[in-house]
Design an enzyme around this catalytic site. Structure first.
Site, PDB file in Angstrom:
ATOM      1  N   ASP A   1      -8.832   2.139  -6.273  1.00 41.96           N
ATOM      2  CA  ASP A   1      -8.018   0.928  -6.301  1.00 41.96           C
ATOM      3  C   ASP A   1      -6.906   1.116  -7.335  1.00 41.96           C
ATOM      4  OD1 ASP A   1      -6.896  -1.535  -6.995  1.00 41.96           O
ATOM      5  OD2 ASP A   1      -8.748  -2.652  -6.637  1.00 41.96           O
TER       6      ASP A   1
ATOM      7  N   LYS B   1       1.016  -4.924  -6.226  1.00 38.59           N
ATOM      8  CA  LYS B   1       1.740  -5.225  -7.483  1.00 38.59           C
ATOM      9  C   LYS B   1       3.123  -4.557  -7.552  1.00 38.59           C
ATOM     10  CE  LYS B   1      -2.203  -6.538 -10.356  1.00 38.59           C
ATOM     11  NZ  LYS B   1      -2.001  -7.822 -11.006  1.00 38.59           N
TER      12      LYS B   1
ATOM     13  N   THR C   1      -1.964 -10.596  11.901  1.00 38.88           N
ATOM     14  CA  THR C   1      -0.691 -10.928  12.538  1.00 38.88           C
ATOM     15  C   THR C   1       0.467 -10.133  11.949  1.00 38.88           C
ATOM     16  OG1 THR C   1      -1.486 -13.145  13.023  1.00 38.88           O
ATOM     17  CG2 THR C   1       0.894 -12.809  13.086  1.00 38.88           C
TER      18      THR C   1
ATOM     19  N   PHE D   1     -12.145  -5.180 -11.409  1.00 43.70           N
ATOM     20  CA  PHE D   1     -11.410  -6.278 -10.764  1.00 43.70           C
ATOM     21  C   PHE D   1     -10.759  -5.733  -9.498  1.00 43.70           C
ATOM     22  CE2 PHE D   1      -8.258  -9.216  -9.512  1.00 43.70           C
ATOM     23  CZ  PHE D   1      -8.767 -10.454  -9.862  1.00 43.70           C
TER      24      PHE D   1
END
Lengths: 491, 491
Positions: free
Chosen positions: B318, B349, B373, B208
């Site tokens: 990750d 997280k 941005t 995931f």
């Protein structure tokens, strides 16, 4: 002395204050200097800070640092003490200027601090009374007839997730709402059709919608954004209507441009259907911003929406840069007076966090489909509440229209004065631009402006754009126009 | 009475407080109840709030609302007054429990409020001394030998942008750093190669990595995340090593599993190269979380990194769910003792905002390539500073290892007691899980647990996972283990 200690609450009577040795006051934020002042455009402190930062990350895009203790209202103060009138406002993201007291005060209300200390997974465990907060804040400024909201973090992810909403809707329209087949479920895990179908979003040449994979696939402004990255090869782009100015002298020609672009859209829809990559959604900015401040007519937008309806395609309006009052209406597409709302309208920037409004039929039919861990940012929602309060209280939409018209008129006069250098002045509210004869000319003008104390923005191949805050006043416009004129004259 | 008024600063002496009529204290956050208490799992206020919310957005994923005034430490209090021991903590995002005083206090320091009122475009106009803030906060916990940082907003966009860094690096490696060709520039605007080359990221079944297009293309956990959405068809997935437990009884077999998975990776790299979609990066979680709390051995990770090096492929770790101390080390991949750092490590997280650390060679060579941005969230950086301070001050990494071992031992005992229902207890630090014999059994156990006052998480096809905060203590583990055991026994 810190600005934080000198600025006063919005409703206090105006008082003159001293700041950087200059006396000033402002209708909207107290404590602005009387005008810009630049000693050395790239001073030694800025250079040192850039060098320090380059030890841990790229600084190839860094122009200058900002001193947040000293920047105020429309004025950007850098660490070397240079004071700029900021007409670009952090890439169009600052709604009320720097250090607006209403925004500074939000978290002085201690009950709001819990939303910072406790960020919940909004789509599983929203805070108590979350609907009431959303209704009071975000739904109070919902575009006409758009009754549903999906909160996100930034413009790119808002567009990404809105495309998924569109695909869900499109698949349901096409397959009558039946459940997924075994084959779809299996192939989906391999990223292959029919589980992951070949579906496209159509966008326009010059568009900017973000820099994640799908949002970048519909972005068509500059090669440097996309060179070297795999994107969706079969997503089509149509020509955006690029009008001849002045509009009143080119009515027939511009109508023909509209017709040509609309025919191209219809043609691409047919071609993509044949190619096996049907168009599920069309995304468009009310004014193409990064692409050059390209304005399409209300008639074009209405016809485009008709094409969407005829072909069962979702009409997605990207108001990331044009929304939150910048056009003089809360949402720029309100100027078009569309007969029905778009299916989706995305926002971010001045809204302080991303998200999209949508119609009821764009609701997902299953849970965990339009989902991620945070689903937005409750803390920033309460800052937005302050922004909306000020917009309403101070009648900033009216103000933006008035100052915008004033600024555009002044800009138009300057364009007329220098017809060999400038052309095509255009604008809605604070979203104002003019084009230069070429890119080097533009660069020189922007450099001249910066030396004289104006931070301006560029867009498209040759344009200069204004993206001031909503509290930009006529007195600021006068400073801008004066320096802009001088900067062109000195070419 | 609001918790916000009763909680005390971290260093104050422990005091007993009354809360919901129960007396409690905690080593880490004062004001916790003695244990959970549930009247009605889905009470009338929760139902009403859900109905209100469903008027403006989908609530298909909403379990329950959270009362932020009354939730404290490891305890989640819902608006009906049900008190749950929270072992899932907002999908693993809460580092220090609810209403931690150190986090509540950050914006009581008024100088920090300016970072909320003035969110700048970080990659163009960073705040003064931005490098010093990044160095003091983010670089103080950088993984070994990863000296560069790119700040982002969330896990998905961190992965998306890190892939772009990888593609830039890969193209430079392959073409010797030459400039873009005219053909590349032209084709890039059409999303076509060679400008937008066919390049792939390899991931693992069960992975995931997020829900934007590229991050979803490498996510391989569940069909519902991806059904109906176009994704990259040619991005390959390899088998993740799924070991037999207990590990000490299956050493040879698990080594064979490692070898098989690694061979598959090498095979896919070759196949994709032939297919014209070469693999530029491999992304992997140190522990596959959503996919089922699947642990790969340090040996597997070392060999995988070797394969990357051999093939000029970036190794992307990750740590969105496993990082920030949850494994008992700041970063879970530190357990693997890799000889050299991965090229990229992404986080989010518990880190409160996203981003990625990377090595020097992953720096982009041109500006505005890895850009958006906002480029992160300075306000949240200062909240993270408080979190890091508490982790260090209270030695929370040690604490997590100790409590994690204790909890895993207790869980292992329960698994042994119910061999027909449970198997494969496993964990690192607070990242703990066990598998159930099937999915319906898991659902029943989790439902039983919730009735008795535990919020737990599921993952993979049959597993139950713990994702408690870093201040989960043995006393909380005892409550969890007791209720978990009862919930299994009552099956």
């Amino acid at each position: 002395m810190s600005v934080l200690k000198t600025i006063n609450a919005v409703k206090q009577p105006r008082v003159k204050l001293e700041f950087l040795g200059v006396k000033w006051y402002s209708k909207f934020v107290q404590g602005e200097p009387a005008g810009p002042s630049v000693k050395e455009v790239y001073g030694p402190i800025n250079k040192r800070m850039k060098k320090e930062l380059s030890e841990i990350q790229t600084t190839l895009s860094v122009d200058r640092f900002i001193d947040l203790d000293r920047s105020i209202g429309n004025y950007f103060v850098d660490p070397d003490g240079n004071t700029f009138l900021d007409t670009y406002m952090q890439i169009a993201t600052v709604p009320l200027g720097y250090n607006h007291p209403a925004m500074l005060n939000v978290f002085k209300d201690q009950s709001k601090l819990k939303y910072i200390a406790n960020r919940t997974a909004l789509a599983m465990y929203p805070p108590s009374n979350w609907a009431q907060h959303l209704k009071r804040i975000l739904m109070s400024i919902a575009p006409p007839d758009m009754g549903y909201i999906c909160t996100q973090m930034c413009g790119a992810c808002s567009n990404e997730q809105s495309f998924k909403s569109v695909f869900i809707w499109y698949n349901r329209k096409r397959n009558g709402g039946r459940d997924f087949t075994k084959q779809e479920i299996e192939t989906s895990m391999h990223n292959k059709p029919p589980g992951c179908p070949n579906l496209a979003i159509l966008s326009f040449w010059g568009a900017f919608h973000g820099r994640t994979t799908s949002s970048l696939s519909v972005t068509r402004s500059k090669p440097i954004h996309r060179l070297g990255f795999p994107l969706f090869e079969h997503w089509p782009a149509a020509s955006f209507p690029l009008y001849k100015y002045p509009l009143e002298e080119n009515v027939r020609e511009n109508k023909q441009i509209d017709a040509k672009c609309l025919a191209e859209v219809e043609d691409l829809i047919q071609k993509n259907e044949k190619k096996g990559w049907p168009v599920a959604g069309i995304i468009i900015e009310p004014i193409q911003s990064e692409g050059g401040d390209n304005h399409a007519s209300p008639e074009f937008m209405k016809e485009l929406q008709k094409i969407c309806k005829k072909n069962t395609i979702a009409f997605i309006v990207d108001e990331v840069q044009t929304g939150c009052g910048a056009s003089g209406k809360m949402w720029c597409h309100e100027w078009f007076e569309l007969p029905t709302p778009p299916e989706v309208m995305t926002y971010s920037k001045k809204m302080l966090a991303g998200g999209y409004y949508h119609t009821q039929e764009m609701l997902p039919d299953k849970g965990f489909r339009i989902f991620n861990t945070w689903m937005g940012d409750p803390a920033r929602l309460f800052v937005l509440e302050a922004v909306i309060h000020v917009i309403k209280e101070q009648k900033l939409l009216e103000h933006v229209r008035k100052v915008g018209d004033y600024t555009l008129k002044g800009l138009t006069d300057i364009v007329k004065e220098f017809p060999n250098v400038l052309h095509s002045p255009r604008g809605r509210g604070s979203l104002i631009a003019a084009s230069c004869k070429d890119d080097p000319t533009r660069t020189k003008i922007l450099t001249n402006m910066k030396k004289k104390g104006i931070i301006g923005g560029s867009c498209g191949p040759t344009s200069i754009r204004l993206r001031p805050s909503l509290i930009f006043e006529e007195k600021h416009a006068n400073i801008f126009l004066d320096i802009f004129r001088q900067s062109v004259k000195e070419m």
